[in-house]
Motif scaffolding. Structure first.
Motif, PDB file in Angstrom:
ATOM      1  N   ALA A   1       0.830  -1.206   0.000  1.00 17.70           N
ATOM      2  CA  ALA A   1       0.000   0.000   0.000  1.00 17.70           C
ATOM      3  C   ALA A   1       0.866   1.257   0.000  1.00 17.70           C
ATOM      4  O   ALA A   1       0.341   2.367  -0.002  1.00 17.70           O
ATOM      5  N   ASN A   2       2.196   1.057  -0.002  1.00 16.08           N
ATOM      6  CA  ASN A   2       3.159   2.177   0.042  1.00 16.08           C
ATOM      7  C   ASN A   2       2.839   3.115   1.205  1.00 16.08           C
ATOM      8  O   ASN A   2       2.818   4.325   1.065  1.00 16.08           O
ATOM      9  N   SER A   3       2.631   2.492   2.381  1.00 19.47           N
ATOM     10  CA  SER A   3       2.266   3.246   3.583  1.00 19.47           C
ATOM     11  C   SER A   3       3.328   3.011   4.642  1.00 19.47           C
ATOM     12  O   SER A   3       3.211   2.096   5.465  1.00 19.47           O
ATOM     13  N   PRO A   4       4.406   3.826   4.647  1.00 21.30           N
ATOM     14  CA  PRO A   4       5.560   3.538   5.494  1.00 21.30           C
ATOM     15  C   PRO A   4       5.402   3.853   6.974  1.00 21.30           C
ATOM     16  O   PRO A   4       6.286   3.526   7.762  1.00 21.30           O
ATOM     17  N   ALA A   5       4.290   4.464   7.380  1.00 24.27           N
ATOM     18  CA  ALA A   5       4.176   4.933   8.755  1.00 24.27           C
ATOM     19  C   ALA A   5       4.339   3.816   9.777  1.00 24.27           C
ATOM     20  O   ALA A   5       4.868   4.035  10.868  1.00 24.27           O
ATOM     21  N   ARG A   6       3.890   2.580   9.455  1.00 28.29           N
ATOM     22  CA  ARG A   6       3.920   1.489  10.434  1.00 28.29           C
ATOM     23  C   ARG A   6       5.071   0.525  10.204  1.00 28.29           C
ATOM     24  O   ARG A   6       5.203  -0.456  10.933  1.00 28.29           O
ATOM     25  N   TRP A   7       5.925   0.770   9.214  1.00 30.83           N
ATOM     26  CA  TRP A   7       6.999  -0.184   8.928  1.00 30.83           C
ATOM     27  C   TRP A   7       7.935  -0.358  10.117  1.00 30.83           C
ATOM     28  O   TRP A   7       8.328  -1.478  10.445  1.00 30.83           O
ATOM     29  N   GLY A   8       8.302   0.736  10.770  1.00 26.16           N
ATOM     30  CA  GLY A   8       9.219   0.653  11.906  1.00 26.16           C
ATOM     31  C   GLY A   8       8.612  -0.119  13.060  1.00 26.16           C
ATOM     32  O   GLY A   8       9.264  -0.963  13.676  1.00 26.16           O
ATOM     33  N   GLU A   9       7.335   0.172  13.361  1.00 26.79           N
ATOM     34  CA  GLU A   9       6.641  -0.524  14.451  1.00 26.79           C
ATOM     35  C   GLU A   9       6.588  -2.024  14.183  1.00 26.79           C
ATOM     36  O   GLU A   9       6.877  -2.839  15.076  1.00 26.79           O
ATOM     37  N   LEU A  10       6.219  -2.415  12.961  1.00 23.28           N
ATOM     38  CA  LEU A  10       6.099  -3.839  12.635  1.00 23.28           C
ATOM     39  C   LEU A  10       7.465  -4.519  12.648  1.00 23.28           C
ATOM     40  O   LEU A  10       7.589  -5.674  13.078  1.00 23.28           O
ATOM     41  N   ASN A  11       8.493  -3.817  12.195  1.00 24.89           N
ATOM     42  CA  ASN A  11       9.854  -4.353  12.245  1.00 24.89           C
ATOM     43  C   ASN A  11      10.260  -4.648  13.690  1.00 24.89           C
ATOM     44  O   ASN A  11      10.791  -5.729  13.991  1.00 24.89           O
ATOM     45  N   THR A  12      10.001  -3.701  14.592  1.00 22.67           N
ATOM     46  CA  THR A  12      10.353  -3.892  15.997  1.00 22.67           C
ATOM     47  C   THR A  12       9.580  -5.057  16.611  1.00 22.67           C
ATOM     48  O   THR A  12      10.151  -5.886  17.331  1.00 22.67           O
ATOM     49  N   ARG A  13       8.283  -5.128  16.333  1.00 18.95           N
ATOM     50  CA  ARG A  13       7.465  -6.220  16.878  1.00 18.95           C
ATOM     51  C   ARG A  13       7.977  -7.582  16.423  1.00 18.95           C
ATOM     52  O   ARG A  13       8.029  -8.540  17.205  1.00 18.95           O
ATOM     53  N   LEU A  14       8.374  -7.679  15.158  1.00 22.56           N
ATOM     54  CA  LEU A  14       8.859  -8.961  14.652  1.00 22.56           C
ATOM     55  C   LEU A  14      10.164  -9.360  15.319  1.00 22.56           C
ATOM     56  O   LEU A  14      10.332 -10.502  15.761  1.00 22.56           O
ATOM     57  N   HIS A  15      11.099  -8.417  15.418  1.00 22.36           N
ATOM     58  CA  HIS A  15      12.381  -8.725  16.057  1.00 22.36           C
ATOM     59  C   HIS A  15      12.167  -9.133  17.517  1.00 22.36           C
ATOM     60  O   HIS A  15      12.770 -10.107  17.998  1.00 22.36           O
ATOM     61  N   GLN A  16      11.320  -8.400  18.223  1.00 24.16           N
ATOM     62  CA  GLN A  16      11.080  -8.714  19.631  1.00 24.16           C
ATOM     63  C   GLN A  16      10.449 -10.088  19.793  1.00 24.16           C
ATOM     64  O   GLN A  16      10.818 -10.849  20.699  1.00 24.16           O
ATOM     65  N   ARG A  17       9.516 -10.419  18.929  1.00 28.77           N
ATOM     66  CA  ARG A  17       8.853 -11.729  19.045  1.00 28.77           C
ATOM     67  C   ARG A  17       9.826 -12.864  18.757  1.00 28.77           C
ATOM     68  O   ARG A  17       9.811 -13.896  19.432  1.00 28.77           O
TER      69      ARG A  17
END
Length: 225
Positions: free
Chosen positions: A126-142
């Protein structure tokens, strides 16, 4: 109907302003520390201050600008030395945690990891970068959540927080950067799922290195320009 049409037009104007300002920042037209003056930009873009403020909020979420009390919006100052130090620490600690965590990940963990991957893919396409950082952090933490090393995990969580704006910037540099992250994240989850903890840890170290290298190259070329 008129209200809906007005809201859509408002959102479109905010997105167009964010896209143009992002281009200017990434291509070096707006230097680090440059103050973004709302009145001048609103006049230039032919929009009101409301969609422009929304554009600022989006760019702040991507790490490209900072909104400071009594000063307004300025282009973020990025430290090459800080990037190298923080990502070097992440490259040392995260693979160690992942190698301990991967064999203990449960089916609910993998369900959540798949959900994060799906959300990231949706936001990417969707070319919507606002949540990319949040999702990246959640994945690494999990991925690292089952290591059972709370002190190290606390340090890593702090590093993830400190590098968040750099990660968001790196993911925003090009669709190729975001797509590479998507591919590497999916491979990390697949390796953990099949029990290849050592291979997953090695990939994670390379993945963190890719982010650091892309940021270094971006900052070096922008400062030369």
């Amino acid at each position: 109907m008129n209200t809906t049409r007005s809201a859509l037009g408002h959102a479109t104007r905010a997105q167009a302003a964010a896209d143009e300002l992002r281009r200017r920042i990434i291509e070096g037209e707006l230097a680090e520390g440059f103050q973004l003056r709302q009145d001048a930009l609103a006049a230039e873009f032919g929009i009101s201050r409301i969609p422009l403020r929304e554009a600022f909020v989006q760019l702040e979420s991507e790490g490209l600008i900072q909104i400071l009390p009594h000063k307004g919006a300025i282009v973020s100052e990025l430290s090459l030395a800080e990037i190298e130090e923080l990502f070097e620490l992440r490259g040392l600690l995260e693979p160690m945690l992942l190698q301990k965590s991967a064999p203990r990940l449960t089916e609910p963990d993998f369900i959540e990891l798949d959900r994060i991957l799906a959300e990231y893919s949706e936001e990417l396409h969707a070319n919507s970068p606002a949540r990319w950082g949040e999702l990246n952090t959640r994945l690494h933490q999990r991925l690292m959540s089952r290591a059972d090393q709370p002190k190290t995990a606390s340090i890593v969580n702090s590093l993830l927080l400190q590098t968040d704006r750099y990660t968001r910037l790196q993911l925003s540099l090009s669709r190729q950067s975001a797509a590479q992250a998507e591919e590497e994240h999916a491979e990390l989850v697949a390796l953990c799922r099949k029990g290849s903890a050592r291979e997953a840890a090695a990939l994670l170290q390379r993945h963190i290195g890719h982010v650091s290298d892309q940021l270094r190259d971006f900052l070096t070329s922008r400062r030369k320009a």
